[in-house]
Write an enzyme that holds these catalytic residues in place. Structure first.
Site, short mmCIF file in Angstrom:
data_model
loop_
_atom_site.label_atom_id
_atom_site.label_comp_id
_atom_site.label_asym_id
_atom_site.label_seq_id
_atom_site.Cartn_x
_atom_site.Cartn_y
_atom_site.Cartn_z
N SER A 99 0.64 9.85 5.12
CA SER A 99 0.91 10.60 4.11
C SER A 99 1.56 11.46 4.27
O SER A 99 1.54 12.18 5.86
CB SER A 99 -0.67 11.22 3.42
OG SER A 99 -0.84 11.68 4.24
N SER A 133 -4.88 12.96 24.37
CA SER A 133 -5.93 11.52 24.82
C SER A 133 -7.43 12.20 25.51
O SER A 133 -8.43 11.33 25.66
CB SER A 133 -5.88 10.33 25.71
OG SER A 133 -5.13 10.37 26.71
N GLU A 164 1.23 -1.01 -0.04
CA GLU A 164 -0.08 0.45 0.23
C GLU A 164 0.48 1.44 -0.07
O GLU A 164 -0.05 2.48 0.07
CB GLU A 164 -1.04 -0.42 0.99
CG GLU A 164 -1.99 -1.00 0.95
CD GLU A 164 -2.87 -1.16 -0.03
OE1 GLU A 164 -2.91 -0.15 -0.60
OE2 GLU A 164 -2.93 -1.94 -0.33
N ALA A 202 1.26 5.05 11.86
CA ALA A 202 -0.08 4.81 10.96
C ALA A 202 -1.21 5.78 10.94
O ALA A 202 -1.97 6.28 12.07
CB ALA A 202 -0.65 3.48 11.30
N GLU A 255 4.86 2.66 3.87
CA GLU A 255 3.51 1.69 3.76
C GLU A 255 3.18 2.74 3.60
O GLU A 255 1.79 2.39 3.50
CB GLU A 255 3.22 1.45 5.21
CG GLU A 255 4.64 -0.20 5.83
CD GLU A 255 3.79 -0.70 6.81
OE1 GLU A 255 3.77 -1.61 7.03
OE2 GLU A 255 4.92 -0.95 7.98
N GLU A 298 2.53 11.19 16.15
CA GLU A 298 2.10 9.32 16.37
C GLU A 298 1.16 9.11 15.78
O GLU A 298 -0.08 9.78 14.61
CB GLU A 298 1.16 10.01 17.66
CG GLU A 298 0.22 10.88 18.26
CD GLU A 298 -0.30 10.37 19.52
OE1 GLU A 298 -0.05 10.50 19.70
OE2 GLU A 298 -1.84 11.01 19.25
N GLY A 358 1.66 2.11 7.99
CA GLY A 358 0.28 1.95 7.07
C GLY A 358 -0.68 3.21 6.89
O GLY A 358 -0.81 3.74 8.07
N ARG A 379 2.13 6.75 2.03
CA ARG A 379 1.70 7.93 0.52
C ARG A 379 2.99 9.08 1.14
O ARG A 379 3.05 9.80 1.82
CB ARG A 379 0.89 8.32 0.38
CG ARG A 379 0.65 9.18 -0.65
CD ARG A 379 -0.13 10.19 -0.95
NE ARG A 379 -0.73 10.95 -2.17
CZ ARG A 379 -0.84 10.64 -3.19
NH1 ARG A 379 -1.27 9.64 -3.26
NH2 ARG A 379 -0.50 11.32 -4.50
N ARG A 414 -1.39 13.82 20.35
CA ARG A 414 -3.23 14.35 20.67
C ARG A 414 -3.04 14.02 22.11
O ARG A 414 -2.96 12.60 22.60
CB ARG A 414 -3.50 13.60 19.72
CG ARG A 414 -5.20 14.31 20.14
CD ARG A 414 -5.80 15.16 19.04
NE ARG A 414 -5.73 15.49 18.05
CZ ARG A 414 -6.14 16.45 16.75
NH1 ARG A 414 -5.61 17.86 17.39
NH2 ARG A 414 -5.82 16.27 16.01
#
Length: 344
Positions: A241, A320, A205, A264, A221, A279, A238, A223, A318
């Site tokens: 981008s 939580s 991917e 990811a 994994e 993250e 994954g 872009r 971020r």
């Protein structure tokens, strides 16, 4: 005088004689004046100009002799291989790194990038989109869109199906060059003009656009968009981008330094220095408001992410509980990436 690049190409033309694509097996960066002079006498080259001059079979022997006298044995062997082909051939000389003016010139520059002879942003690609026709990339090679229906019908009459793999300006890189030391899970996701560094793995991917890519070891994994450069030891998780110049980055060149981690489904619209982590699931854009934390996680100030562009050793996360975007010194980045790269 010095010259920028040289290539002997074999390609495909439309039924009307327009170039669709050109394959350069052994392009040369900074060719010698002796080579250009030897070839120039045969193709009637105007010294100092950029050119893409179509050649015929009758010229191959003379070109081979000229290249042999210039000590370019690889080019001699290339011409020997081309002897007898019915495909159109071209000699392309780029005297300077100016904007390409023809399809063969644009293809030579994209090929230089994928051969790692130049790095992204080191060459002028201004205006290349107008020079790259939309092409039907098929199991029988490049076909002009205006010729496609006829070719599809012809295939059917012969009991075959013409498989149209994509319709695009750019072909996949691996049909033109496979650089040493790489792995690519799905070759259709890496375009010609990508710079894929030695030690890079591109998973199924993963995606790398033109004038972009990696400078060394890395796991891709996600872009890597047009114009984005990723440093040695950096991983793109994954679904992650990067914001390229074609997707909102405007004139800002997005880059990731060495030993970074883009988690990811994360993303960045700002350049990152070395040893930075974003993250999973967090997309940092230039206008994002980021709270700067000290070692005790107390807020020191709040800034736009653009003010942190290019800085090293940062961890973006971020909160939580509140949802606020935070940044602090990234002390674990080196250890984390070292562990990941043991399994590349």
């Amino acid at each position: 005088m010095s010259f920028f690049a040289f290539g002997i190409g074999i390609g495909t033309q439309s039924s009307t004689g327009n170039w669709l694509e050109v394959y350069y097996n052994a392009p040369i960066i900074n060719p010698s004046e002796q080579l250009i002079n030897a070839v120039g006498e045969i193709i009637d080259y105007d010294t100092g100009a950029d050119c893409a001059i179509e050649i015929c079979q009758e010229q191959l022997a003379a070109l081979a002799a000229a290249l042999k006298s210039a000590g370019e044995q690889a080019q001699v062997e290339l011409l020997e291989t081309l002897t007898g082909t019915a495909q159109p051939m071209v000699v392309t000389i780029l005297a300077t790194d100016s904007a390409p003016a023809s399809t063969p010139e644009a293809y030579l520059k994209l090929t230089l990038l994928s051969h790692r002879l130049v790095q992204p942003h080191q060459i002028d690609l201004t205006g290349q989109f107008a020079l790259l026709p939309n092409v039907a990339w098929t199991n029988e090679g490049a076909i002009a869109l205006e010729d496609l229906a006829k070719r599809q019908l012809l295939a059917r009459t012969q009991g075959r199906i013409l498989d149209v793999i994509s319709v695009d300006k750019f072909p996949k890189m691996t049909n033109y060059v496979v650089p040493a030391g790489i792995r690519i899970g799905d070759a259709s996701r890496v375009r010609l003009g990508a710079h894929v560094g030695d030690g890079t793995t591109v998973m199924h991917e993963g995606f790398i656009n033109f004038n972009a890519g990696t400078l060394g070891v890395g796991m891709v994994e996600g872009r890597i968009s047009a114009g984005v450069v990723v440093g040695n030891g950096t991983d793109i998780g994954g679904g992650a981008s990067t914001m390229g110049t074609l997707s909102g980055g405007n004139n800002v060149i997005i880059s990731l330094g060495e030993n970074c981690l883009l988690g990811a489904n994360a993303g960045t619209g700002i350049p990152l220095g070395d040893r930075c982590t974003i993250e999973s699931g967090l997309y940092v854009t230039a206008g994002s408001k980021v709270a700067i934390l000290d070692d005790q996680n107390k807020v020191l100030s709040t800034v736009k992410a653009a003010e942190l562009a290019g800085q090293s050793d940062l961890l973006f996360r971020r909160n939580s509980m509140t949802g606020a975007m935070e940044v602090k010194t990234n002390r674990s980045a080196i250890e984390l990436n070292d562990a990941l790269h043991k399994h590349n």
